[in-house]
Motif scaffolding. Structure first.
Motif, mmCIF file in Angstrom:
data_model
loop_
_atom_site.group_PDB
_atom_site.id
_atom_site.type_symbol
_atom_site.label_atom_id
_atom_site.label_comp_id
_atom_site.label_asym_id
_atom_site.label_seq_id
_atom_site.Cartn_x
_atom_site.Cartn_y
_atom_site.Cartn_z
ATOM 1 N N ARG A 1 0.827 -1.204 0.000
ATOM 2 C CA ARG A 1 0.000 0.000 0.000
ATOM 3 C C ARG A 1 0.867 1.262 0.000
ATOM 4 O O ARG A 1 0.663 2.167 -0.813
ATOM 5 C CB ARG A 1 -0.930 0.008 1.209
ATOM 6 N N ALA A 2 1.848 1.313 0.912
ATOM 7 C CA ALA A 2 2.707 2.491 1.007
ATOM 8 C C ALA A 2 3.530 2.671 -0.268
ATOM 9 O O ALA A 2 3.690 3.793 -0.772
ATOM 10 C CB ALA A 2 3.613 2.372 2.220
ATOM 11 N N ARG A 3 4.064 1.566 -0.792
ATOM 12 C CA ARG A 3 4.864 1.647 -2.017
ATOM 13 C C ARG A 3 3.989 2.103 -3.184
ATOM 14 O O ARG A 3 4.415 2.914 -4.013
ATOM 15 C CB ARG A 3 5.500 0.289 -2.315
ATOM 16 N N LEU A 4 2.779 1.572 -3.239
ATOM 17 C CA LEU A 4 1.871 1.919 -4.331
ATOM 18 C C LEU A 4 1.535 3.407 -4.332
ATOM 19 O O LEU A 4 1.507 4.044 -5.385
ATOM 20 C CB LEU A 4 0.592 1.087 -4.228
ATOM 21 N N LEU A 5 1.298 3.965 -3.167
ATOM 22 C CA LEU A 5 0.958 5.386 -3.081
ATOM 23 C C LEU A 5 2.096 6.262 -3.617
ATOM 24 O O LEU A 5 1.858 7.233 -4.332
ATOM 25 C CB LEU A 5 0.633 5.759 -1.634
ATOM 26 N N GLY A 6 3.336 5.905 -3.272
ATOM 27 C CA GLY A 6 4.480 6.651 -3.780
ATOM 28 C C GLY A 6 4.633 6.515 -5.283
ATOM 29 O O GLY A 6 4.966 7.480 -5.983
ATOM 30 N N ILE A 7 4.384 5.323 -5.798
ATOM 31 C CA ILE A 7 4.512 5.060 -7.228
ATOM 32 C C ILE A 7 3.421 5.793 -8.003
ATOM 33 O O ILE A 7 3.671 6.335 -9.088
ATOM 34 C CB ILE A 7 4.482 3.542 -7.494
ATOM 35 N N ILE A 8 2.209 5.820 -7.473
ATOM 36 C CA ILE A 8 1.125 6.552 -8.126
ATOM 37 C C ILE A 8 1.517 8.014 -8.315
ATOM 38 O O ILE A 8 1.346 8.588 -9.394
ATOM 39 C CB ILE A 8 -0.179 6.439 -7.305
ATOM 40 N N GLU A 9 2.063 8.622 -7.269
ATOM 41 C CA GLU A 9 2.483 10.021 -7.353
ATOM 42 C C GLU A 9 3.575 10.204 -8.400
ATOM 43 O O GLU A 9 3.544 11.142 -9.209
ATOM 44 C CB GLU A 9 2.973 10.503 -5.996
ATOM 45 N N GLU A 10 4.548 9.275 -8.421
ATOM 46 C CA GLU A 10 5.657 9.361 -9.371
ATOM 47 C C GLU A 10 5.177 9.233 -10.812
ATOM 48 O O GLU A 10 5.546 10.034 -11.683
ATOM 49 C CB GLU A 10 6.673 8.256 -9.072
ATOM 50 N N ILE A 11 4.351 8.223 -11.083
ATOM 51 C CA ILE A 11 3.893 7.969 -12.447
ATOM 52 C C ILE A 11 2.945 9.073 -12.905
ATOM 53 O O ILE A 11 2.983 9.510 -14.069
ATOM 54 C CB ILE A 11 3.218 6.596 -12.556
ATOM 55 N N ASP A 12 2.111 9.548 -12.009
ATOM 56 C CA ASP A 12 1.210 10.651 -12.330
ATOM 57 C C ASP A 12 2.015 11.867 -12.788
ATOM 58 O O ASP A 12 1.675 12.530 -13.780
ATOM 59 C CB ASP A 12 0.372 10.986 -11.098
ATOM 60 N N GLN A 13 3.088 12.171 -12.073
ATOM 61 C CA GLN A 13 3.934 13.315 -12.430
ATOM 62 C C GLN A 13 4.643 13.100 -13.767
ATOM 63 O O GLN A 13 4.802 14.038 -14.551
ATOM 64 C CB GLN A 13 4.953 13.569 -11.319
ATOM 65 N N THR A 14 5.049 11.854 -14.030
ATOM 66 C CA THR A 14 5.720 11.551 -15.302
ATOM 67 C C THR A 14 4.768 11.764 -16.473
ATOM 68 O O THR A 14 5.152 12.319 -17.505
ATOM 69 C CB THR A 14 6.245 10.105 -15.309
ATOM 70 N N TYR A 15 3.511 11.333 -16.315
ATOM 71 C CA TYR A 15 2.511 11.575 -17.362
ATOM 72 C C TYR A 15 2.316 13.071 -17.580
ATOM 73 O O TYR A 15 2.230 13.543 -18.722
ATOM 74 C CB TYR A 15 1.178 10.920 -16.988
ATOM 75 N N SER A 16 2.221 13.829 -16.491
ATOM 76 C CA SER A 16 2.004 15.273 -16.601
ATOM 77 C C SER A 16 3.137 15.946 -17.362
ATOM 78 O O SER A 16 2.915 16.811 -18.221
ATOM 79 C CB SER A 16 1.869 15.902 -15.209
ATOM 80 N N LYS A 17 4.377 15.542 -17.067
ATOM 81 C CA LYS A 17 5.533 16.122 -17.749
ATOM 82 C C LYS A 17 5.603 15.680 -19.206
ATOM 83 O O LYS A 17 5.960 16.459 -20.086
ATOM 84 C CB LYS A 17 6.812 15.720 -17.025
ATOM 85 N N THR A 18 5.256 14.428 -19.465
ATOM 86 C CA THR A 18 5.353 13.883 -20.823
ATOM 87 C C THR A 18 4.346 14.523 -21.761
ATOM 88 O O THR A 18 4.663 14.861 -22.910
ATOM 89 C CB THR A 18 5.157 12.356 -20.804
ATOM 90 N N PHE A 19 3.119 14.714 -21.283
ATOM 91 C CA PHE A 19 2.058 15.223 -22.153
ATOM 92 C C PHE A 19 1.621 16.645 -21.809
ATOM 93 O O PHE A 19 0.669 17.164 -22.394
ATOM 94 C CB PHE A 19 0.867 14.261 -22.108
ATOM 95 N N ASN A 20 2.287 17.228 -20.822
ATOM 96 C CA ASN A 20 2.087 18.642 -20.493
ATOM 97 C C ASN A 20 0.637 18.981 -20.149
ATOM 98 O O ASN A 20 0.101 20.009 -20.579
ATOM 99 C CB ASN A 20 2.562 19.533 -21.654
ATOM 100 N N HIS A 21 -0.004 18.095 -19.421
ATOM 101 C CA HIS A 21 -1.316 18.435 -18.882
ATOM 102 C C HIS A 21 -1.599 17.583 -17.657
ATOM 103 O O HIS A 21 -1.112 16.472 -17.522
ATOM 104 C CB HIS A 21 -2.429 18.282 -19.926
#
Length: 218
Positions: A4-24
């Motif tokens: 659970r704890a690892r997943l929460l950190g990964i969600i934040e990381e991947i969410d940010q990567t998508y935002s940077k990749t597609f700029n939204h």
């Protein structure tokens, strides 16, 4: 650290990567389910920003978690591209194999872009046990395409949906969810043909079903 704890950190990381990749930024709501659950993760189609993860169904390995998170956020990202183009969602035949093939292929394509350079099978099974699964598809690709085409031509139903896209399938070739491999194959070739932006919005304004059928027949 718990899944659970690892997943929460990964969600934040991947969410940010998508935002940077597609700029939204996307308005996504995450729900972690604990206890018996039918699927490892899924996105609702009615509310296209709700993602659910089932803790007991997920591998604890970091890269596996990154890929499944990237896959599910990939669905929301994919939907958002069409939304920005004014997609008429009422026109989408959600319970159809050709639609499932396209959207699962797009999500897998995006997961490979966001979490690159992992073993191929991880993008489909979200663990290290999928080599035989990918090998089966590569060896029997022509037969897999032919059988999927036959199932579409004879009328799609929930039995076929489960066979090709659900964990409970796999009766034809001994491996479930082979539709994901078909879909990724199709989307990757569509990207090569028309470019990423057009490929990921192809179901808006194009005869996507006909294009997939032509590809299956090729």
């Amino acid at each position: 650290m718990s899944v659970r704890a690892r997943l929460l950190g990964i969600i934040e990381e991947i969410d940010q990567t998508y935002s940077k990749t597609f700029n939204h930024d996307l308005d996504i709501h995450y729900t972690l389910c604990v206890g018996t659950f039918g699927s490892n993760a899924f996105v609702t189609r009615e509310i296209k920003g709700d993602i659910y993860f089932a803790a007991e169904k997920l591998s604890p390995e970091t890269n596996h978690l990154k890929v499944i998170v990237a896959h599910e956020i990939g669905h929301v990202t994919h939907f958002s591209f069409a939304e920005r183009q004014g997609m008429n969602w009422k026109s989408v035949d959600w319970i159809h194999g050709l639609t499932s093939l396209y959207i699962e292929g797009a999500a897998t394509y995006l997961s490979k872009k966001i979490v690159p350079e992992l073993k191929e099978s991880v993008y489909f099974t979200y663990d290290d046990e999928g080599d035989s699964w990918v090998t089966c598809y590569e060896i029997h690709k022509k037969d897999v395409k032919r059988r999927f085409l036959e199932d579409v031509a004879s009328g799609w139903d929930m039995v076929k949906e489960k066979e090709w896209f659900r964990l409970s399938g796999g009766h034809y070739f001994g491996h479930n969810r082979l539709g994901y491999l078909l879909g990724t194959d199709y989307v990757e070739r569509l990207v090569e043909k028309v470019g990423e932006e057009v490929a990921l919005t192809f179901w808006n304004g194009n005869d996507m079903k006909k294009d997939i059928m032509n590809w299956l027949e090729d």
